[in-house]
Design a protein around this motif. Structure first.
Motif, PDB file in Angstrom:
ATOM      1  N   HIS A  32      29.876  61.735 -22.803  1.00 49.41           N
ATOM      2  CA  HIS A  32      29.691  62.106 -21.431  1.00 49.41           C
ATOM      3  C   HIS A  32      28.670  63.402 -21.636  1.00 49.41           C
ATOM      4  N   ARG A  33      28.552  63.783 -22.303  1.00 46.66           N
ATOM      5  CA  ARG A  33      27.429  65.069 -22.302  1.00 46.66           C
ATOM      6  C   ARG A  33      25.857  64.528 -22.403  1.00 46.66           C
ATOM      7  N   ILE A  34      25.961  63.360 -22.849  1.00 41.37           N
ATOM      8  CA  ILE A  34      24.529  62.804 -23.297  1.00 41.37           C
ATOM      9  C   ILE A  34      24.144  61.845 -22.299  1.00 41.37           C
ATOM     10  N   THR A  35      25.069  61.412 -21.537  1.00 41.91           N
ATOM     11  CA  THR A  35      24.835  60.236 -20.273  1.00 41.91           C
ATOM     12  C   THR A  35      24.492  61.073 -19.252  1.00 41.91           C
ATOM     13  N   PRO A  36      23.320  60.619 -18.527  1.00 41.23           N
ATOM     14  CA  PRO A  36      22.829  61.331 -17.529  1.00 41.23           C
ATOM     15  C   PRO A  36      23.642  60.729 -16.135  1.00 41.23           C
ATOM     16  N   PRO A  37      23.591  61.758 -15.150  1.00 44.63           N
ATOM     17  CA  PRO A  37      24.451  61.430 -13.819  1.00 44.63           C
ATOM     18  C   PRO A  37      23.570  60.221 -13.206  1.00 44.63           C
ATOM     19  N   PRO A  38      24.346  59.556 -12.577  1.00 50.28           N
ATOM     20  CA  PRO A  38      24.079  58.338 -11.551  1.00 50.28           C
ATOM     21  C   PRO A  38      22.748  59.078 -10.486  1.00 50.28           C
ATOM     22  N   PRO A  39      21.743  58.339 -10.228  1.00 51.63           N
ATOM     23  CA  PRO A  39      20.670  58.633  -9.273  1.00 51.63           C
ATOM     24  C   PRO A  39      20.824  59.257  -8.119  1.00 51.63           C
ATOM     25  N   ARG A  40      20.617  60.661  -7.818  1.00 51.70           N
ATOM     26  CA  ARG A  40      20.825  61.295  -6.655  1.00 51.70           C
ATOM     27  C   ARG A  40      22.396  61.796  -6.443  1.00 51.70           C
ATOM     28  N   LYS A  41      23.036  61.800  -7.610  1.00 51.89           N
ATOM     29  CA  LYS A  41      24.528  62.280  -7.498  1.00 51.89           C
ATOM     30  C   LYS A  41      24.780  63.069  -8.452  1.00 51.89           C
ATOM     31  N   LYS A  42      25.757  64.105  -8.361  1.00 57.26           N
ATOM     32  CA  LYS A  42      26.022  64.982  -9.383  1.00 57.26           C
ATOM     33  C   LYS A  42      27.054  64.571 -10.393  1.00 57.26           C
ATOM     34  N   LYS A  43      26.581  65.059 -11.429  1.00 49.34           N
ATOM     35  CA  LYS A  43      27.542  64.413 -12.703  1.00 49.34           C
ATOM     36  C   LYS A  43      29.259  65.108 -12.731  1.00 49.34           C
ATOM     37  N   LYS A  44      29.818  64.104 -12.501  1.00 46.60           N
ATOM     38  CA  LYS A  44      31.472  64.538 -12.743  1.00 46.60           C
ATOM     39  C   LYS A  44      31.823  65.170 -13.841  1.00 46.60           C
ATOM     40  N   SER A  45      32.851  66.122 -13.642  1.00 47.64           N
ATOM     41  CA  SER A  45      33.166  67.110 -14.971  1.00 47.64           C
ATOM     42  C   SER A  45      34.003  66.074 -15.805  1.00 47.64           C
ATOM     43  N   PHE A  46      33.982  66.354 -16.955  1.00 48.40           N
ATOM     44  CA  PHE A  46      34.847  65.668 -17.840  1.00 48.40           C
ATOM     45  C   PHE A  46      36.319  65.990 -17.772  1.00 48.40           C
ATOM     46  N   GLU A  47      37.211  65.088 -17.678  1.00 49.16           N
ATOM     47  CA  GLU A  47      38.616  65.131 -17.835  1.00 49.16           C
ATOM     48  C   GLU A  47      39.058  65.314 -19.044  1.00 49.16           C
ATOM     49  N   TYR A  48      39.592  66.544 -19.613  1.00 49.05           N
ATOM     50  CA  TYR A  48      40.341  66.648 -20.651  1.00 49.05           C
ATOM     51  C   TYR A  48      41.613  66.330 -20.444  1.00 49.05           C
ATOM     52  N   THR A  49      42.474  65.612 -21.547  1.00 44.21           N
ATOM     53  CA  THR A  49      43.781  64.990 -21.411  1.00 44.21           C
ATOM     54  C   THR A  49      44.484  65.364 -22.774  1.00 44.21           C
ATOM     55  N   ALA A  50      43.856  65.425 -24.009  1.00 41.19           N
ATOM     56  CA  ALA A  50      44.302  65.411 -25.332  1.00 41.19           C
ATOM     57  C   ALA A  50      45.371  66.642 -25.359  1.00 41.19           C
ATOM     58  N   TYR A  51      44.836  67.698 -25.000  1.00 44.80           N
ATOM     59  CA  TYR A  51      45.733  69.200 -25.423  1.00 44.80           C
ATOM     60  C   TYR A  51      46.547  69.306 -24.232  1.00 44.80           C
ATOM     61  N   LYS A  52      46.705  68.598 -23.266  1.00 43.74           N
ATOM     62  CA  LYS A  52      47.629  68.489 -22.210  1.00 43.74           C
ATOM     63  C   LYS A  52      48.632  67.439 -22.393  1.00 43.74           C
ATOM     64  N   SER A  53      49.031  66.974 -23.649  1.00 43.24           N
ATOM     65  CA  SER A  53      49.939  66.071 -23.984  1.00 43.24           C
ATOM     66  C   SER A  53      51.504  66.744 -23.939  1.00 43.24           C
ATOM     67  N   GLU A  54      52.407  65.817 -23.837  1.00 43.20           N
ATOM     68  CA  GLU A  54      53.567  66.581 -23.865  1.00 43.20           C
ATOM     69  C   GLU A  54      54.344  67.288 -25.113  1.00 43.20           C
ATOM     70  N   ASP A  55      53.788  66.505 -26.130  1.00 44.79           N
ATOM     71  CA  ASP A  55      54.360  66.991 -27.422  1.00 44.79           C
ATOM     72  C   ASP A  55      53.619  68.475 -27.934  1.00 44.79           C
TER      73      ASP A  55
END
Length: 311
Positions: free
Chosen positions: A29-52
């Motif tokens: 995600h960090r090395i992938t450029p944003p779509p033309p004329r659009k703002k790059k979306k924030s990365f959505e973290y999920t691993a550390y939010k797991s129930e365990d």
């Protein structure tokens, strides 16, 4: 804040688990450029939010905030907090945060909302009257809460991206899993003025870390201090009862009292009082157990109380 032993890593964050997979997606995600004329979306973290992970943190910290020791479950959902912030550093806008350890167990702590999120709080100083603050219609608010804060004593050597060697960094925030908070922080539990206020202690460097941690985490915010005061008042009440009961036992067991109360009757009363004294002592010890809220403050009060008993 009290020292906490952190056990081994939960399964979901072991090498080859969800943590590694998410880190790989994050790097892409960090090395992938944003779509033309659009703002790059924030990365959505999920691993550390797991129930365990959430359950593991709750077990290690007994359902308490790692910083202020309040029971978070009774008032608000827990924030899984990153000791080294993942999305940016308030004190260094060029750094970009410690994103590469966002999934690492050693960087995760359970936090109440007030300790973790930056917002206006009524902060109590050593010279401030709690009564005046509590009754003031519009008390002055100050920004407190960690959020992306991670100040260093040597800010010029902040760890660069993707390194796991943080030995050169000198964090000013106390980590209860790596540091002994008692070396940096102490409670005001003087029986003549038991405020429960947290103040810095130790060497100059330790005091600096203590002062910064108190300020950033908001450890002396009004509502928190009022809650600690309720615990202190209960401890003082039990302590006074124990002293009075102990004196009554001593008086009953004196030879003159034994004769006046026909011996056996005096022994029975003394035995019941000893049982009451022991039950109250058990209550005091429970207040200082790891599972109790503000256990570090209760432990400090217990040490002062022991000295009081010997005087």
């Amino acid at each position: 804040m009290r020292r906490v032993h952190r056990p081994s890593t939960p399964t979901s964050l072991l090498p080859g688990g969800a943590g590694d997979a998410e880190l790989a997606r994050l790097k892409l995600h960090r090395i992938t450029p944003p779509p033309p004329r659009k703002k790059k979306k924030s990365f959505e973290y999920t691993a550390y939010k797991s129930e365990d992970v959430r359950r593991a943190l709750e077990k290690v910290f007994h359902g308490k905030c790692a910083y202020c020791e309040t029971y978070y479950a009774a008032s608000a959902p827990v924030d899984i907090e990153h000791y080294r912030p993942k999305g940016g550093v308030s004190e260094d806008v060029t750094h970009g945060g410690y994103w590469w350890i966002a999934m690492q167990w050693e960087n995760l702590l359970p936090s109440c909302i007030d300790c973790n999120r930056k917002r206006g709080q009524v902060i109590v100083e050593a010279s401030t009257s709690l009564t005046v603050l509590a009754t003031t219609a519009s008390p002055k608010l100050r920004q407190a809460g960690k959020q992306n804060s991670f100040p260093l004593a040597n800010s010029g050597v902040r760890a660069a991206a993707e390194t796991n060697d943080f030995s050169r960094e000198q964090p000013l925030l106390i980590n209860p899993c790596n540091d002994d908070p008692a070396a940096h922080l102490m409670y005001s539990v003087d029986p003549s003025h038991p405020t429960g206020l947290i103040v810095p202690t130790g060497s100059l460097q330790q005091q600096k870390r203590g002062a910064v941690s108190i300020q950033v985490y908001g450890l002396n915010r009004l509502k928190l201090l009022e809650d600690r005061n309720r615990v202190l008042r209960a401890l003082e009440f039990l302590g006074d009862l124990i002293i009075d009961v102990a004196k009554s036992i001593a008086d009953l067991e004196a030879p003159d009292a034994q004769r006046q109360l026909l011996g056996t009757a005096a022994e029975g009363v003394a035995a019941r009082l000893r049982l009451l004294r022991d039950r109250m002592l058990t209550e005091l010890k429970a207040a200082a157990s790891p599972e109790a809220p503000y256990a570090s403050m209760a432990s400090a009060w217990m040490e002062e109380f022991k000295q009081r008993l010997t005087r």
